[in-house]
Design a protein around this motif. Structure first.
Motif, PDB file in Angstrom:
ATOM      1  N   LEU A 102     -15.871  -7.256  -4.900  1.00 58.92           N
ATOM      2  CA  LEU A 102     -14.909  -6.056  -5.160  1.00 58.92           C
ATOM      3  C   LEU A 102     -13.808  -6.201  -4.430  1.00 58.92           C
ATOM      4  O   LEU A 102     -12.544  -5.965  -4.711  1.00 58.92           O
ATOM      5  CB  LEU A 102     -15.635  -4.823  -4.738  1.00 58.92           C
ATOM      6  CG  LEU A 102     -16.932  -4.208  -5.756  1.00 58.92           C
ATOM      7  CD1 LEU A 102     -17.516  -3.193  -5.040  1.00 58.92           C
ATOM      8  CD2 LEU A 102     -15.848  -3.879  -6.918  1.00 58.92           C
ATOM      9  N   ILE A 103     -13.870  -6.641  -3.018  1.00 58.04           N
ATOM     10  CA  ILE A 103     -12.745  -6.875  -2.217  1.00 58.04           C
ATOM     11  C   ILE A 103     -11.881  -8.162  -2.840  1.00 58.04           C
ATOM     12  O   ILE A 103     -10.655  -8.140  -2.606  1.00 58.04           O
ATOM     13  CB  ILE A 103     -13.134  -7.256  -0.671  1.00 58.04           C
ATOM     14  CG1 ILE A 103     -13.537  -6.060  -0.102  1.00 58.04           C
ATOM     15  CG2 ILE A 103     -11.976  -7.698   0.054  1.00 58.04           C
ATOM     16  CD1 ILE A 103     -13.982  -6.159   1.389  1.00 58.04           C
ATOM     17  N   GLN A 104     -12.403  -9.201  -3.284  1.00 60.97           N
ATOM     18  CA  GLN A 104     -11.940 -10.390  -3.667  1.00 60.97           C
ATOM     19  C   GLN A 104     -10.967  -9.946  -5.118  1.00 60.97           C
ATOM     20  O   GLN A 104      -9.844 -10.299  -5.472  1.00 60.97           O
ATOM     21  CB  GLN A 104     -12.845 -11.234  -4.322  1.00 60.97           C
ATOM     22  CG  GLN A 104     -12.192 -12.586  -5.057  1.00 60.97           C
ATOM     23  CD  GLN A 104     -13.307 -13.505  -5.155  1.00 60.97           C
ATOM     24  OE1 GLN A 104     -14.452 -13.668  -4.744  1.00 60.97           O
ATOM     25  NE2 GLN A 104     -12.789 -14.561  -5.779  1.00 60.97           N
ATOM     26  N   LEU A 105     -11.645  -8.862  -5.945  1.00 62.49           N
ATOM     27  CA  LEU A 105     -11.247  -8.364  -7.182  1.00 62.49           C
ATOM     28  C   LEU A 105      -9.727  -7.575  -6.669  1.00 62.49           C
ATOM     29  O   LEU A 105      -8.882  -7.456  -7.439  1.00 62.49           O
ATOM     30  CB  LEU A 105     -12.050  -7.422  -7.767  1.00 62.49           C
ATOM     31  CG  LEU A 105     -11.532  -6.897  -9.012  1.00 62.49           C
ATOM     32  CD1 LEU A 105     -11.585  -8.256 -10.091  1.00 62.49           C
ATOM     33  CD2 LEU A 105     -12.725  -5.948  -9.665  1.00 62.49           C
ATOM     34  N   SER A 106      -9.897  -6.858  -5.549  1.00 63.78           N
ATOM     35  CA  SER A 106      -8.630  -5.998  -5.206  1.00 63.78           C
ATOM     36  C   SER A 106      -7.667  -6.806  -4.774  1.00 63.78           C
ATOM     37  O   SER A 106      -6.455  -6.481  -4.708  1.00 63.78           O
ATOM     38  CB  SER A 106      -9.169  -4.921  -4.224  1.00 63.78           C
ATOM     39  OG  SER A 106      -9.421  -5.576  -3.050  1.00 63.78           O
ATOM     40  N   MET A 107      -7.891  -8.191  -3.887  1.00 59.67           N
ATOM     41  CA  MET A 107      -6.524  -8.896  -3.527  1.00 59.67           C
ATOM     42  C   MET A 107      -6.285  -9.664  -4.564  1.00 59.67           C
ATOM     43  O   MET A 107      -5.036  -9.855  -4.625  1.00 59.67           O
ATOM     44  CB  MET A 107      -7.567  -9.907  -2.737  1.00 59.67           C
ATOM     45  CG  MET A 107      -8.078  -9.645  -1.562  1.00 59.67           C
ATOM     46  SD  MET A 107      -8.904 -11.067  -0.602  1.00 59.67           S
ATOM     47  CE  MET A 107      -9.172 -10.413   0.937  1.00 59.67           C
ATOM     48  N   ARG A 114      -5.903  -8.584  -7.801  1.00 54.68           N
ATOM     49  CA  ARG A 114      -5.389  -7.755  -8.877  1.00 54.68           C
ATOM     50  C   ARG A 114      -4.101  -6.992  -8.286  1.00 54.68           C
ATOM     51  O   ARG A 114      -3.996  -6.875  -7.279  1.00 54.68           O
ATOM     52  CB  ARG A 114      -6.144  -6.382  -9.123  1.00 54.68           C
ATOM     53  CG  ARG A 114      -7.683  -6.764  -9.920  1.00 54.68           C
ATOM     54  CD  ARG A 114      -7.428  -7.224 -11.254  1.00 54.68           C
ATOM     55  NE  ARG A 114      -8.464  -7.221 -11.828  1.00 54.68           N
ATOM     56  CZ  ARG A 114      -8.870  -8.079 -12.748  1.00 54.68           C
ATOM     57  NH1 ARG A 114      -7.815  -9.294 -12.890  1.00 54.68           N
ATOM     58  NH2 ARG A 114     -10.107  -8.421 -13.456  1.00 54.68           N
ATOM     59  N   TRP A 119      -2.568  -4.260  -9.048  1.00 58.92           N
ATOM     60  CA  TRP A 119      -2.557  -2.534  -9.053  1.00 58.92           C
ATOM     61  C   TRP A 119      -3.326  -2.060  -7.525  1.00 58.92           C
ATOM     62  O   TRP A 119      -4.057  -3.059  -7.122  1.00 58.92           O
ATOM     63  CB  TRP A 119      -3.121  -1.906 -10.015  1.00 58.92           C
ATOM     64  CG  TRP A 119      -4.226  -2.718 -10.668  1.00 58.92           C
ATOM     65  CD1 TRP A 119      -4.523  -3.357 -11.765  1.00 58.92           C
ATOM     66  CD2 TRP A 119      -5.711  -2.286 -10.413  1.00 58.92           C
ATOM     67  NE1 TRP A 119      -5.481  -3.614 -12.022  1.00 58.92           N
ATOM     68  CE2 TRP A 119      -6.708  -3.248 -11.108  1.00 58.92           C
ATOM     69  CE3 TRP A 119      -6.376  -1.648  -9.401  1.00 58.92           C
ATOM     70  CZ2 TRP A 119      -7.986  -3.219 -11.078  1.00 58.92           C
ATOM     71  CZ3 TRP A 119      -7.736  -1.785  -9.176  1.00 58.92           C
ATOM     72  CH2 TRP A 119      -8.461  -2.571 -10.139  1.00 58.92           C
ATOM     73  N   ARG A 120      -2.856  -1.150  -7.284  1.00 60.68           N
ATOM     74  CA  ARG A 120      -3.357  -0.569  -5.995  1.00 60.68           C
ATOM     75  C   ARG A 120      -4.824   0.164  -6.392  1.00 60.68           C
ATOM     76  O   ARG A 120      -5.129   0.453  -7.598  1.00 60.68           O
ATOM     77  CB  ARG A 120      -2.736   0.303  -5.161  1.00 60.68           C
ATOM     78  CG  ARG A 120      -1.464  -0.500  -4.729  1.00 60.68           C
ATOM     79  CD  ARG A 120      -0.138   0.494  -4.378  1.00 60.68           C
ATOM     80  NE  ARG A 120       0.289   1.528  -5.560  1.00 60.68           N
ATOM     81  CZ  ARG A 120       0.809   2.385  -5.520  1.00 60.68           C
ATOM     82  NH1 ARG A 120       1.075   2.906  -4.240  1.00 60.68           N
ATOM     83  NH2 ARG A 120       1.155   3.272  -6.494  1.00 60.68           N
ATOM     84  N   TRP A 121      -5.574   0.589  -5.312  1.00 56.21           N
ATOM     85  CA  TRP A 121      -6.869   1.397  -5.586  1.00 56.21           C
ATOM     86  C   TRP A 121      -6.429   2.648  -6.184  1.00 56.21           C
ATOM     87  O   TRP A 121      -7.183   3.402  -7.136  1.00 56.21           O
ATOM     88  CB  TRP A 121      -7.577   1.911  -4.216  1.00 56.21           C
ATOM     89  CG  TRP A 121      -8.316   0.489  -3.637  1.00 56.21           C
ATOM     90  CD1 TRP A 121      -7.911  -0.206  -2.687  1.00 56.21           C
ATOM     91  CD2 TRP A 121      -9.641   0.056  -4.179  1.00 56.21           C
ATOM     92  NE1 TRP A 121      -8.824  -1.227  -2.406  1.00 56.21           N
ATOM     93  CE2 TRP A 121      -9.894  -1.134  -3.115  1.00 56.21           C
ATOM     94  CE3 TRP A 121     -10.338   0.250  -5.026  1.00 56.21           C
ATOM     95  CZ2 TRP A 121     -11.056  -1.933  -3.386  1.00 56.21           C
ATOM     96  CZ3 TRP A 121     -11.618  -0.402  -5.377  1.00 56.21           C
ATOM     97  CH2 TRP A 121     -11.862  -1.287  -4.663  1.00 56.21           C
ATOM     98  N   GLY A 168      -6.039   2.189  -9.987  1.00 51.04           N
ATOM     99  CA  GLY A 168      -7.477   2.228 -10.481  1.00 51.04           C
ATOM    100  C   GLY A 168      -8.123   3.696 -10.765  1.00 51.04           C
ATOM    101  O   GLY A 168      -8.581   3.912 -11.795  1.00 51.04           O
TER     102      GLY A 168
END
Length: 201
Positions: free
Chosen positions: A8-13, A15, A17-19, A22
């Motif tokens: 999940l952290i890898q996905l956020s890094m 992408r 877009w911000r949280w 999402g």
């Protein structure tokens, strides 16, 4: 989700877009209309998790537990679940999606992965007495896929990312029993061996 902390952290890094973006998308009705109109999304996120957990957990486990006990049932039930996913081999062979060896290697890996996942959801079902947990876990795993550990090892920010993978696994193992405490879910097991029942053959 704890186990998938690293992915999940890898996905956020990875992408742009911000949280917050999402969260906005998740609460946008147009997003859900698009999802509900997509047959593949419905199959992977709703139909498969619901029907497979109903068959392999809610129907099969109550028959296995009186015969084998909870531990062997948790290990045996996922084998049927893993074999049920071999239909992908037929599709890949039929449409020649790779060599025969690579298709069977992929099938063996998928069998192993689905069997381990099946054991986890069987444990959840027996421990909580509810089908909602296994269905939600199944849907979540279908949306995430198998963690891209290879990509994490080569990620430019792997020094920050790899400890998150490790932390996710450690927290999952530490919190597995406390967060599935039967008293949180009504304390009634889904199925238990009946001491007065005759032994199964």
């Amino acid at each position: 989700m704890i186990l998938f902390l690293g992915p999940l952290i890898q996905l956020s890094m990875d992408r742009p877009w911000r949280w917050l973006d999402g969260i906005r998308v998740a609460f946008d009705p147009r997003f859900w209309v698009l999802c509900l109109g997509d047959v593949r999304w419905l199959r992977n996120q709703v139909v498969a998790p619901l029907t497979e957990e109903l068959v392999f957990r809610a129907c099969m486990l109550p028959m296995l537990v009186p015969c084998t006990g909870p531990g062997p049932a948790v290990l045996a039930c996922p084998l049927f679940f893993g074999v049920a996913h071999f239909h992908h081999v037929i599709e890949q062979l039929r449409f020649r999606q790779g060599s025969v060896g690579s298709i069977f290697m992929s099938a063996a890996f998928q069998f192993s992965y689905t069997a381990v996942f099946g054991a986890y959801t069987a444990f959840l079902f027996l421990r909580t007495g509810h089908l909602a947990g296994p269905v939600l876990c199944h849907s979540f795993c279908n949306s995430m896929g198998f963690p891209a550990v290879g990509a994490a090892l080569e990620h430019p920010r792997r020094r920050a990312l790899l400890p998150c993978y490790l932390l996710g696994v450690l927290l999952f193992l530490l919190l597995l029993h406390p967060l599935t405490e039967p008293t949180f879910f009504g304390g009634t097991p889904a199925c238990a061996p009946n001491p007065g029942a005759p032994l199964c053959s």
